[in-house]
Design an enzyme around this catalytic site. Structure first.
Site, PDB file in Angstrom:
ATOM      1  N   ASP A  72      -2.765   6.491  11.626  1.00  0.00           N
ATOM      2  CA  ASP A  72      -1.923   6.040  10.519  1.00  0.00           C
ATOM      3  C   ASP A  72      -0.668   6.892  10.469  1.00  0.00           C
ATOM      4  OD1 ASP A  72      -0.738   5.199   8.216  1.00  0.00           O
ATOM      5  OD2 ASP A  72      -2.494   5.412   6.936  1.00  0.00           O
ATOM      6  N   SER A  92       0.811  -1.221   0.000  1.00  0.00           N
ATOM      7  CA  SER A  92       0.000   0.000   0.000  1.00  0.00           C
ATOM      8  C   SER A  92       0.845   1.272   0.000  1.00  0.00           C
ATOM      9  CB  SER A  92      -0.939   0.012   1.210  1.00  0.00           C
ATOM     10  OG  SER A  92      -0.212  -0.100   2.425  1.00  0.00           O
ATOM     11  N   HIS A 104       1.508   5.467   6.300  1.00  0.00           N
ATOM     12  CA  HIS A 104       1.232   5.997   4.964  1.00  0.00           C
ATOM     13  C   HIS A 104       1.415   7.510   4.968  1.00  0.00           C
ATOM     14  CE1 HIS A 104      -1.054   2.142   5.100  1.00  0.00           C
ATOM     15  NE2 HIS A 104      -0.546   2.024   3.879  1.00  0.00           N
TER      16      HIS A 104
END
Length: 544
Positions: free
Chosen positions: A506, A271, A509
């Protein structure tokens, strides 16, 4: 009686004939000497596509001497220039200009570009810059299933697999940021030329950034669209990476689209690579006047649930694609005791690999799923053949998986068609725990003044070691160090719509616009250098 005709040769004619032959021989000798003199020496350090400077491309091995100057060991190659040298060089240059040659980071460390700077983008020591044209990977797995996995039988400790002792000897241990900076200072000049390392530098505010917004780009998925999810501060979008000794060219969407006209640009990985792929789509949209001329070929909308996408840019007849694979190798199931359980086949490439092989530009990554949590601590998880290892260290498994990937690349990728990149690991910035134990990065609004981590990741060291043994040139995009400063660039609590009840932050990312835009500027920089190199070679040969 008729006088008999004489067949004797008159002395004057004989002397004239001898003189003509002698002159011809002398002329041929001088012409041959002249050709030898104008032929480029293997030690010359300027832009020429000869076997010495194009080591990884035409089959030479580039090493760096103790004084820092590159030398080459020539060997046979399908691109030999022994016969019809001029035509071969022109053909090679045209191939590079058309994107049909790949150039390794080690090669870039031995060439001089027009702005009198030299690219050295891998954080390698001088010995690390040696490109080994070893046949280990070439022979790896040719007799196995699919021809892609390494046999762990004889000589595996020397050829296929590397122990921790091997790494400590060859890599010389983890390299801190201070060590890298010190090395950079020592290498400011090589053969009188200024060195440029795009990985050493600092982040500076640039009011002309960002190059797009969440409004102008429709391809940012919810997890990366921090502004749409309620983030109000905007400075995190305005930081530009400024290398210490050079400048990364500002991303030019029109030029980038020309570089990939008629080609397939493919991102393969987890990802984090999807993060970079979405960034690339958004950057390229800056040159598109009619958004309807950019579409997903299967009609898919970008979500976390699906992992395979191909976006067509109609006017440029190119595609920008992403294929998800967490480990690059095959996830599956096997019988463990009386039950079947999840395993990872570290000796077999991912099942989706057939979709990658015809790409023109490939950008790989893997690292973030190779963790204690994601791999069940290596207990009854890693599989080779029919054997499921009761316990295997994650670094050893990662190294063997990378060897499997390397073998697949060497077997299925043609260097004259496909340019291969491997992006290094992207740092996380969790404080107070990990993602599943209350870790956070919510208070960060500016980059760190000092690097978050001074230790050079072992996974990056393994990547470098494996790539050096490949016969296919692979350029390392080393983004780890520059990304270490950007604790402010993660979605944190803005990775989901406002009002979400999830407490997980998060800090792995990246928000878009944001840090992955810089990764793509570095990729753009590499592609420009390849094109510039080819054009310079053509210009040089045209003057001969």
């Amino acid at each position: 009686m008729e006088k008999q005709r004489s067949f004797s040769i008159k002395p004057t004619r004989f002397l004239l004939f001898t003189y003509t032959i002698s002159l011809s021989i002398v002329f041929l000798i001088f012409f041959s000497v002249w050709l030898l003199k104008i032929s480029p020496s293997p030690q010359e350090n300027h832009l020429q596509l000869n076997p010495a400077t194009l080591g990884p491309i035409v089959g030479s091995t580039v090493h760096v001497q103790e004084n820092g100057s590159p030398v080459a060991e020539e060997h046979e190659s399908e691109f030999s220039v022994q016969e019809d040298a001029g035509e071969s060089k022109f053909a090679a240059a045209r191939d590079v200009l058309n994107g049909n040659f790949t150039i390794t980071a080690a090669y870039f460390s031995s060439i001089i570009v027009n702005n009198d700077t030299l690219l050295d983008d891998t954080h390698l020591t001088k010995s690390d810059l040696a490109v080994n044209q070893s046949e280990n990977v070439q022979d790896c797995g040719k007799g196995g299933s699919n021809g892609v996995h390494c046999n762990s039988s004889s000589n595996n400790s020397k050829q296929q697999h590397f122990s921790d002792t091997t790494f400590s000897k060859k890599i010389r241990g983890p390299r801190s940021s201070s060590n890298v900076i010190e090395k950079n200072k020592k290498k400011k000049k090589i053969n009188g030329r200024r060195v440029c390392d795009v990985t050493i530098g600092k982040w500076i505010i640039d009011e002309s950034y960002p190059l797009y917004t969440n409004i102008s780009c429709p391809f940012i998925d919810e997890g990366f669209s921090c502004q749409a999810n309620g983030r109000h501060d905007k400075d995190y979008m305005k930081w530009r990476w400024k290398p210490q000794d050079c400048d990364i060219p500002r991303f030019n969407a029109t030029h980038m689209l020309e570089l990939i006209r008629g080609k397939r640009l493919v991102f393969v990985g987890d990802s984090i690579n999807r993060n970079q792929w979405e960034s690339m789509l958004c950057l390229l949209m800056g040159a598109i006047k009619d958004p309807k001329k950019v579409y997903e070929t299967h009609g898919r909308r970008i979500t976390k649930g699906k992992g395979n996408y191909s976006f067509k840019f109609v006017d440029y007849k190119c595609t920008v694609e992403f294929y998800v694979t967490h480990f690059l190798v095959r996830e599956g199931k096997a019988r463990i005791g009386k039950r079947r359980g999840q395993t990872l086949r570290i000796d077999a490439i991912d099942r989706g690999s057939s979709r990658w092989s015809n790409a023109d530009i490939l950008v790989f990554n893997t690292a973030h799923w190779w963790s204690h949590h994601k791999t069940r601590a290596g207990i009854n998880y890693y599989q080779e053949g029919d054997q499921v290892h009761a316990r295997l260290d994650v670094s050893t498994a990662f190294q063997r998986a990378l060897m499997t990937w390397a073998s697949w690349v060497d077997t299925h990728i043609h260097p004259r068609k496909t340019q291969v990149f491997f992006r290094t690991s992207s740092p996380s910035h969790f404080s107070g725990g990990q993602w599943n134990t209350g870790g956070h990065c919510r208070e960060a609004s500016h980059p760190l003044k000092k690097s978050y981590s001074t230790a050079y990741p072992k996974k990056n060291m393994i990547v470098e070691q494996v790539i050096r043994q490949m016969k296919t040139p692979v350029t390392i995009l080393n983004v780890t160090g520059l990304s270490n400063y950007r604790i402010d660039g993660h979605p944190s609590t803005y990775g989901r719509k406002a009002g979400s009840k999830s407490v997980v932050q998060d800090c792995s990312h990246w928000c878009l616009p944001g840090v992955p835009d810089t990764w793509n500027e570095i990729l753009y920089y590499h592609l420009q250098l390849t094109q510039q190199l080819a054009q310079n070679q053509i210009d040089h040969l045209s003057l001969i």
